[in-house]
Design an enzyme around this catalytic site. Structure first.
Site, PDB file in Angstrom:
ATOM      1  N   HIS A  19      -0.483  79.725 -75.895  1.00 51.24           N
ATOM      2  CA  HIS A  19       0.681  79.089 -75.295  1.00 51.24           C
ATOM      3  C   HIS A  19       1.699  78.650 -76.026  1.00 51.24           C
ATOM      4  CE1 HIS A  19      -2.190  78.551 -71.844  1.00 51.24           C
ATOM      5  NE2 HIS A  19      -1.467  79.433 -71.633  1.00 51.24           N
ATOM      6  N   LYS A  43      -6.730  78.435 -58.247  1.00 52.10           N
ATOM      7  CA  LYS A  43      -7.605  77.865 -59.056  1.00 52.10           C
ATOM      8  C   LYS A  43      -7.807  76.633 -59.132  1.00 52.10           C
ATOM      9  CE  LYS A  43      -5.219  81.297 -62.608  1.00 52.10           C
ATOM     10  NZ  LYS A  43      -4.422  81.414 -63.513  1.00 52.10           N
ATOM     11  N   ARG A  92       0.628  89.339 -72.690  1.00 55.62           N
ATOM     12  CA  ARG A  92      -0.622  89.792 -73.587  1.00 55.62           C
ATOM     13  C   ARG A  92      -0.636  91.259 -73.852  1.00 55.62           C
ATOM     14  NH1 ARG A  92      -4.436  85.485 -71.487  1.00 55.62           N
ATOM     15  NH2 ARG A  92      -3.413  86.452 -69.702  1.00 55.62           N
ATOM     16  N   SER A 130      -7.116  81.106 -71.362  1.00 54.30           N
ATOM     17  CA  SER A 130      -7.787  79.935 -71.142  1.00 54.30           C
ATOM     18  C   SER A 130      -9.292  80.244 -70.436  1.00 54.30           C
ATOM     19  CB  SER A 130      -6.941  78.899 -70.111  1.00 54.30           C
ATOM     20  OG  SER A 130      -5.746  78.708 -70.855  1.00 54.30           O
TER      21      SER A 130
HETATM   22  O1  PNS Z   1      -1.017  80.390 -66.400  1.00 50.57           O
HETATM   23  P1  PNS Z   1      -0.866  80.988 -65.099  1.00 50.57           P
HETATM   24  O2  PNS Z   1      -1.992  80.535 -64.118  1.00 50.57           O
HETATM   25  O3  PNS Z   1      -0.956  82.429 -65.123  1.00 50.57           O
HETATM   26  O4  PNS Z   1       0.165  80.762 -64.503  1.00 50.57           O
HETATM   27  C1  PNS Z   1       1.045  81.282 -63.268  1.00 50.57           C
HETATM   28  C2  PNS Z   1       2.179  80.253 -62.715  1.00 50.57           C
HETATM   29  C3  PNS Z   1       1.721  78.969 -62.427  1.00 50.57           C
HETATM   30  C4  PNS Z   1       3.183  80.466 -63.437  1.00 50.57           C
HETATM   31  C5  PNS Z   1       2.370  80.968 -61.190  1.00 50.57           C
HETATM   32  O5  PNS Z   1       1.221  81.063 -60.171  1.00 50.57           O
HETATM   33  C6  PNS Z   1       3.289  80.195 -60.393  1.00 50.57           C
HETATM   34  O6  PNS Z   1       4.445  80.310 -60.470  1.00 50.57           O
HETATM   35  N1  PNS Z   1       3.073  79.373 -59.219  1.00 50.57           N
HETATM   36  C7  PNS Z   1       3.801  78.699 -58.450  1.00 50.57           C
HETATM   37  C8  PNS Z   1       3.821  79.022 -57.177  1.00 50.57           C
HETATM   38  C9  PNS Z   1       4.972  80.150 -56.862  1.00 50.57           C
HETATM   39  O7  PNS Z   1       6.062  79.730 -57.207  1.00 50.57           O
HETATM   40  N2  PNS Z   1       4.419  81.499 -56.584  1.00 50.57           N
HETATM   41  C10 PNS Z   1       5.251  82.229 -56.284  1.00 50.57           C
HETATM   42  C11 PNS Z   1       5.356  83.437 -57.277  1.00 50.57           C
HETATM   43  S1  PNS Z   1       4.008  84.417 -56.955  1.00 50.57           S
END
Ligand code: PNS
Length: 162
Positions: A19, A43, A92, A130
């Site tokens: 990150h 999660k 990644r 993570s």
């Molecule tokens: O670190 P991560 O868990 O891969 O991050 C994922 C994240 C938080 C960027 C994604 O789940 C997100 O944007 N969540 C907010 C809800 C949202 O906007 N969802 C619509 C897109 S699928």
């Protein structure tokens, strides 16, 4: 002159060197980067929001160009709220691509003014996540090469009690 701004969203449960690598490179493109910790309904997470925020804060050495925040709900709404246009995500491996492509496409359909910029994770970090770090720490393996010292210390504290 107007400052350029990007949002770097994620779970950051916990923040890793992967990150921080994306953050550092993002700061070469934008004046300010908001690290936006997402509340993810799927999660549960090991760390509380406050802890995640704290660990990020301790890992960025007081960089004034980084803002740490959290959000609930849709990313597009958060991006609009903070008047940003760009979102940064790290890629990644191929395995990340499908999920990221889907997310970026949904987001762009919901808000055509928002754009996601992908950065390939540096070769030293492409295998770090993570989730795998928590697994290594849970079995008392060394995570020194994967996370900043404050995160390593906190992981040790959590897992030595279990
Ligand atoms: O670190 P991560 O868990 O891969 O991050 C994922 C994240 C938080 C960027 C994604 O789940 C997100 O944007 N969540 C907010 C809800 C949202 O906007 N969802 C619509 C897109 S699928």
């Amino acid at each position: 002159m107007k400052e350029t701004l990007a949002v770097y969203p994620g779970s950051f449960d916990p923040v890793t060197f992967g990150h921080l690598d994306i953050l550092t490179r993002g700061l070469e493109l934008f004046d300010k980067v908001i690290i936006a910790i997402a509340y993810n309904i799927e999660k549960q997470g090991l760390f509380t929001f406050e802890e995640r925020k704290d660990l990020i804060q301790q890992s960025i050495n007081g960089n004034n160009n980084v803002i740490i925040d959290s959000f609930d709900g849709l990313l597009i709404d958060y991006v609009k709220k903070v008047n940003a246009r760009f979102v940064i995500r790290g890629l990644r491996a191929m395995s990340d691509f499908e999920y990221e492509f889907q997310m970026a496409s949904i987001n762009r359909t919901l808000n055509p003014e928002m754009d996601t910029l992908f950065m390939m994770t540096s070769k030293d970090y492409f295998f770090i996540s993570s989730r795998t770090i928590k697994e290594v720490a849970a079995f008392h393996g060394s995570v020194t090469n994967f996370v900043p010292p404050p995160v390593e210390r906190r992981l040790k504290e959590i897992f030595e009690k279990r």
